[in-house]
Design a protein around this motif. Sequence first.
Motif, PDB file in Angstrom:
ATOM      1  N   PHE A  34       0.836  -1.197   0.000  1.00 43.44           N
ATOM      2  CA  PHE A  34       0.000   0.000   0.000  1.00 43.44           C
ATOM      3  C   PHE A  34       0.870   1.247   0.000  1.00 43.44           C
ATOM      4  CE2 PHE A  34       0.543  -1.098   4.464  1.00 43.44           C
ATOM      5  CZ  PHE A  34       0.778   0.109   5.098  1.00 43.44           C
ATOM      6  N   VAL A  74      -3.750   5.782   4.380  1.00 48.40           N
ATOM      7  CA  VAL A  74      -3.581   4.834   3.272  1.00 48.40           C
ATOM      8  C   VAL A  74      -4.155   5.480   2.017  1.00 48.40           C
ATOM      9  CG1 VAL A  74      -4.176   2.549   2.377  1.00 48.40           C
ATOM     10  CG2 VAL A  74      -3.746   2.861   4.831  1.00 48.40           C
ATOM     11  N   LYS A  88      -3.487   4.143  -1.341  1.00 49.71           N
ATOM     12  CA  LYS A  88      -3.798   3.140  -2.359  1.00 49.71           C
ATOM     13  C   LYS A  88      -3.383   1.773  -1.855  1.00 49.71           C
ATOM     14  CE  LYS A  88      -3.479   2.020  -7.192  1.00 49.71           C
ATOM     15  NZ  LYS A  88      -4.733   1.331  -7.194  1.00 49.71           N
ATOM     16  N   ILE A  89      -4.269   0.813  -2.044  1.00 47.17           N
ATOM     17  CA  ILE A  89      -3.968  -0.591  -1.764  1.00 47.17           C
ATOM     18  C   ILE A  89      -3.558  -1.223  -3.089  1.00 47.17           C
ATOM     19  CG2 ILE A  89      -4.867  -2.813  -0.955  1.00 47.17           C
ATOM     20  CD1 ILE A  89      -4.879  -0.837   1.298  1.00 47.17           C
ATOM     21  N   LYS A  90      -2.374  -1.817  -3.119  1.00 47.19           N
ATOM     22  CA  LYS A  90      -1.885  -2.438  -4.355  1.00 47.19           C
ATOM     23  C   LYS A  90      -2.481  -3.832  -4.521  1.00 47.19           C
ATOM     24  CE  LYS A  90       2.429   0.104  -4.046  1.00 47.19           C
ATOM     25  NZ  LYS A  90       3.879  -0.004  -3.884  1.00 47.19           N
ATOM     26  N   ALA A 127      -1.374  -6.187   1.991  1.00 48.52           N
ATOM     27  CA  ALA A 127      -2.565  -5.536   2.552  1.00 48.52           C
ATOM     28  C   ALA A 127      -3.833  -5.981   1.828  1.00 48.52           C
ATOM     29  CB  ALA A 127      -2.428  -4.020   2.482  1.00 48.52           C
ATOM     30  N   GLU A 134      -8.306   1.887   1.747  1.00 46.61           N
ATOM     31  CA  GLU A 134      -7.922   3.243   1.364  1.00 46.61           C
ATOM     32  C   GLU A 134      -8.706   4.226   2.219  1.00 46.61           C
ATOM     33  OE1 GLU A 134      -8.478   3.406  -2.885  1.00 46.61           O
ATOM     34  OE2 GLU A 134      -6.920   1.906  -3.218  1.00 46.61           O
TER      35      GLU A 134
END
Length: 152
Positions: A25, A44, A46-48, A53, A61
Motif C-alpha cells: 500500500f 492509506v 492506495k492498496i496495491k 494488505a 484506502e
Amino acid sequence: MNGSVHSMPTVVDIQLKRGPAGLGFNIVGGLDQQYVLNDSGIYVAKIKENGAAALDGRLQEGDKILAINGKRLENLSHSAAVELFRSAGEDVLLRVQQRPGHHQNGPVSSRPESEAPVSSFGLLLGLTVAAAAITVAVLCFRRFSVGLRKPT
C-alpha cells in the motif's frame, strides 16, 4: 443509540507479513504534506492489487495509520513515516483507525460480488472498439452502395 455506534472511529491492530512488493500500500500525509486539513496523520492512499494488505483485506484506502510496530506516527514528516515503514522488518503490526463507514466483517460495497464495477479503462476500451466497428460498417456500406448504382 440511533446509529451512533457507526460514527465512532474504530481502531484495530492489523498484522501484515511483508511480501515481494513490500506491504502492498501507499501512504499520504505527514507534518509537511497534510492529507486532511489540520491533521498531520498518515493515511492509506492506495492498496496495491495482490499485495500483503490486499490479501489480508482489512486495511482500506482512507484508513489512518496510528502506529507501526508500536511507534506512533504523530508529528512526523512524510519522509520520516516512509522510513519507519521501510525499516519495520518482515512482520509488521499496524494500529489503524478505520475510515468511517468501513465494516471489517462485511463487504465495503453494497453491490453484490457478481456485479463488479466497470473500470474506466474497460469502458474506454469498449467504446473504442464500438467506434471502430461502426466506422468499418459505414465504410463497407458506402462501398457496397456505390457498387449498386446504375451507370449514367
